[in-house]
Scaffold this motif. Structure first.
Motif, PDB file in Angstrom:
ATOM      1  N   LEU A  67       2.750 -22.320   1.770  1.00  0.00           N
ATOM      2  CA  LEU A  67       2.060 -23.319   2.585  1.00  0.00           C
ATOM      3  C   LEU A  67       2.521 -23.308   4.039  1.00  0.00           C
ATOM      4  O   LEU A  67       2.088 -24.160   4.818  1.00  0.00           O
ATOM      5  N   ASP A  68       3.414 -22.364   4.389  1.00  0.00           N
ATOM      6  CA  ASP A  68       3.912 -22.231   5.755  1.00  0.00           C
ATOM      7  C   ASP A  68       4.632 -23.504   6.202  1.00  0.00           C
ATOM      8  O   ASP A  68       4.504 -23.939   7.352  1.00  0.00           O
ATOM      9  N   LEU A  69       5.387 -24.106   5.286  1.00  0.00           N
ATOM     10  CA  LEU A  69       6.149 -25.311   5.601  1.00  0.00           C
ATOM     11  C   LEU A  69       7.651 -25.088   5.550  1.00  0.00           C
ATOM     12  O   LEU A  69       8.419 -26.023   5.681  1.00  0.00           O
ATOM     13  N   GLY A  70       8.055 -23.845   5.326  1.00  0.00           N
ATOM     14  CA  GLY A  70       9.484 -23.565   5.257  1.00  0.00           C
ATOM     15  C   GLY A  70      10.115 -23.504   6.634  1.00  0.00           C
ATOM     16  O   GLY A  70       9.423 -23.479   7.662  1.00  0.00           O
ATOM     17  N   PRO A  71      11.429 -23.474   6.708  1.00  0.00           N
ATOM     18  CA  PRO A  71      12.114 -23.402   8.009  1.00  0.00           C
ATOM     19  C   PRO A  71      11.704 -22.148   8.769  1.00  0.00           C
ATOM     20  O   PRO A  71      11.693 -21.055   8.227  1.00  0.00           O
ATOM     21  N   GLY A  72      11.363 -22.320  10.030  1.00  0.00           N
ATOM     22  CA  GLY A  72      10.977 -21.197  10.880  1.00  0.00           C
ATOM     23  C   GLY A  72       9.494 -20.905  10.866  1.00  0.00           C
ATOM     24  O   GLY A  72       9.012 -20.132  11.681  1.00  0.00           O
ATOM     25  N   GLY A  73       8.723 -21.492   9.940  1.00  0.00           N
ATOM     26  CA  GLY A  73       7.298 -21.243   9.881  1.00  0.00           C
ATOM     27  C   GLY A  73       6.530 -22.091  10.868  1.00  0.00           C
ATOM     28  O   GLY A  73       7.024 -23.072  11.422  1.00  0.00           O
ATOM     29  N   GLY A  74       5.270 -21.710  11.099  1.00  0.00           N
ATOM     30  CA  GLY A  74       4.450 -22.473  12.022  1.00  0.00           C
ATOM     31  C   GLY A  74       4.181 -23.870  11.526  1.00  0.00           C
ATOM     32  O   GLY A  74       4.153 -24.833  12.295  1.00  0.00           O
ATOM     33  N   GLY A  75       4.016 -24.012  10.220  1.00  0.00           N
ATOM     34  CA  GLY A  75       3.779 -25.331   9.658  1.00  0.00           C
ATOM     35  C   GLY A  75       4.980 -26.247   9.809  1.00  0.00           C
ATOM     36  O   GLY A  75       4.846 -27.464   9.930  1.00  0.00           O
ATOM     37  N   TRP A  76       6.168 -25.662   9.797  1.00  0.00           N
ATOM     38  CA  TRP A  76       7.396 -26.460   9.975  1.00  0.00           C
ATOM     39  C   TRP A  76       7.412 -27.094  11.366  1.00  0.00           C
ATOM     40  O   TRP A  76       7.711 -28.274  11.528  1.00  0.00           O
ATOM     41  N   ARG A  77       7.088 -26.314  12.389  1.00  0.00           N
ATOM     42  CA  ARG A  77       7.068 -26.849  13.753  1.00  0.00           C
ATOM     43  C   ARG A  77       5.965 -27.891  13.919  1.00  0.00           C
ATOM     44  O   ARG A  77       6.158 -28.914  14.582  1.00  0.00           O
ATOM     45  N   VAL A  78       4.787 -27.624  13.309  1.00  0.00           N
ATOM     46  CA  VAL A  78       3.703 -28.597  13.384  1.00  0.00           C
ATOM     47  C   VAL A  78       4.100 -29.891  12.698  1.00  0.00           C
ATOM     48  O   VAL A  78       3.783 -30.994  13.155  1.00  0.00           O
ATOM     49  N   GLN A  79       4.821 -29.756  11.571  1.00  0.00           N
ATOM     50  CA  GLN A  79       5.247 -30.941  10.840  1.00  0.00           C
ATOM     51  C   GLN A  79       6.205 -31.784  11.685  1.00  0.00           C
ATOM     52  O   GLN A  79       6.121 -33.013  11.717  1.00  0.00           O
ATOM     53  N   GLN A  80       7.129 -31.130  12.377  1.00  0.00           N
ATOM     54  CA  GLN A  80       8.053 -31.866  13.237  1.00  0.00           C
ATOM     55  C   GLN A  80       7.298 -32.590  14.360  1.00  0.00           C
ATOM     56  O   GLN A  80       7.567 -33.757  14.660  1.00  0.00           O
ATOM     57  N   GLN A  81       6.340 -31.891  14.972  1.00  0.00           N
ATOM     58  CA  GLN A  81       5.572 -32.515  16.051  1.00  0.00           C
ATOM     59  C   GLN A  81       4.748 -33.688  15.532  1.00  0.00           C
ATOM     60  O   GLN A  81       4.692 -34.747  16.152  1.00  0.00           O
ATOM     61  N   GLN A  82       4.115 -33.496  14.357  1.00  0.00           N
ATOM     62  CA  GLN A  82       3.285 -34.574  13.824  1.00  0.00           C
ATOM     63  C   GLN A  82       4.123 -35.747  13.362  1.00  0.00           C
ATOM     64  O   GLN A  82       3.670 -36.893  13.402  1.00  0.00           O
TER      65      GLN A  82
END
Length: 265
Positions: free
Chosen positions: A108-123
């Motif tokens: 799901l691209d939610l692991g550390p270093g993935g794009g989803g991880w950065r988006v999750q932090q921003q959101q």
């Protein structure tokens, strides 16, 4: 009585002197061994030669070919898929569930270093600001259009499944870690260390993927109710319709799925 002269001796006498002709005839013709054999092999010899060549060729291929895979019947008789009762422990497969959670976060691209991880932090930062200002929450990170094809092709060995709807009421509420994913069934180990085989047909399963903690340290809730709500908010909850999921994990990896209507139970 006079013996008949050899034709070769008569021809040599015409070309050489008598002594030379006698020497040549004795050394080159009279004392030379004559090997008698057929001018061509017989049919029996050809047949034996072909048979020997065929056997050598077969032996070569048998020696260099890969082992023949076991058939389904041989696998059942050898007990490849049998799980020993002493190994069917819920605590043993907890480690497998943790590995599966990390695998799903990577998909799901939610692991550390993935794009989803950065988006999750921003959101999450935006969500905190909007909560302070009384605005609505941001959109979800995982959507069916973006991640649906990845979820249906994933491997569910190690997932913690729970039956939420089924045509058979006795299956509702069964929960455990998947230890075997076949074409038509899920084999799970429950918290009571019991192994259950649940058919996929006419059954809806639910599984959760816990989101990683973006802050690095989770704050402890003041009450139990707040803790339960906070835990649910950090989990991605999915429902899997078993009737649309009747295929093996190996076949799902390269299969292209199409959108279709689902008959709800």
């Amino acid at each position: 009585m006079s013996s008949k002269t050899h034709i070769a001796q008569a021809l040599l006498a015409r070309a050489h002197s008598p002594d030379t002709a006698e020497t040549l005839f004795t050394e080159r013709i009279k004392q030379k061994p004559l090997y008698l054999r057929p001018t061509s092999p017989t049919p029996a010899d050809n047949r034996s030669r072909r048979r020997l060549h065929r056997l050598r060729k077969k032996e070569y291929f048998i020696r260099h070919q890969k082992p023949k895979p076991l058939s389904a019947r041989e696998k059942r008789e050898s007990g490849v898929y049998k799980l020993l009762k002493e190994e069917c422990k819920y605590e043993i497969f907890k480690g497998l569930n943790q590995m599966w959670v990390a695998y799903m976060l990577e998909i799901l691209d939610l692991g550390p270093g993935g794009g989803g991880w950065r988006v999750q932090q921003q959101q999450q930062q935006q969500q905190e600001k909007r909560q302070e200002n009384g605005q609505e929450k941001p959109r979800k990170l995982v959507s069916a259009l973006a991640h649906g094809s990845k979820l249906v092709s994933a491997d569910f060995h190690g997932a913690e499944m729970e039956v939420v709807r089924s045509r058979c009421p006795g299956r509702v509420g069964l929960k455990g870690i998947v230890v075997r994913d076949t074409k038509f069934t899920f084999v799970v180990v429950t918290e009571k260390d019991e192994m259950k085989t649940i058919p996929k047909e006419q059954t809806v399963f639910r599984f959760c993927v816990p989101l990683p903690d973006t802050k690095g340290a989770a704050e402890k809730p003041s009450s139990e109710e707040d803790g339960e709500g906070d835990e649910e908010s950090r989990n991605l909850v999915f429902e899997l319709h078993g009737s649309q999921f009747q295929n093996r994990p190996v076949d799902r990896a390269n299969k292209k799925f199409k959108w279709r209507n689902v008959d709800y139970l």
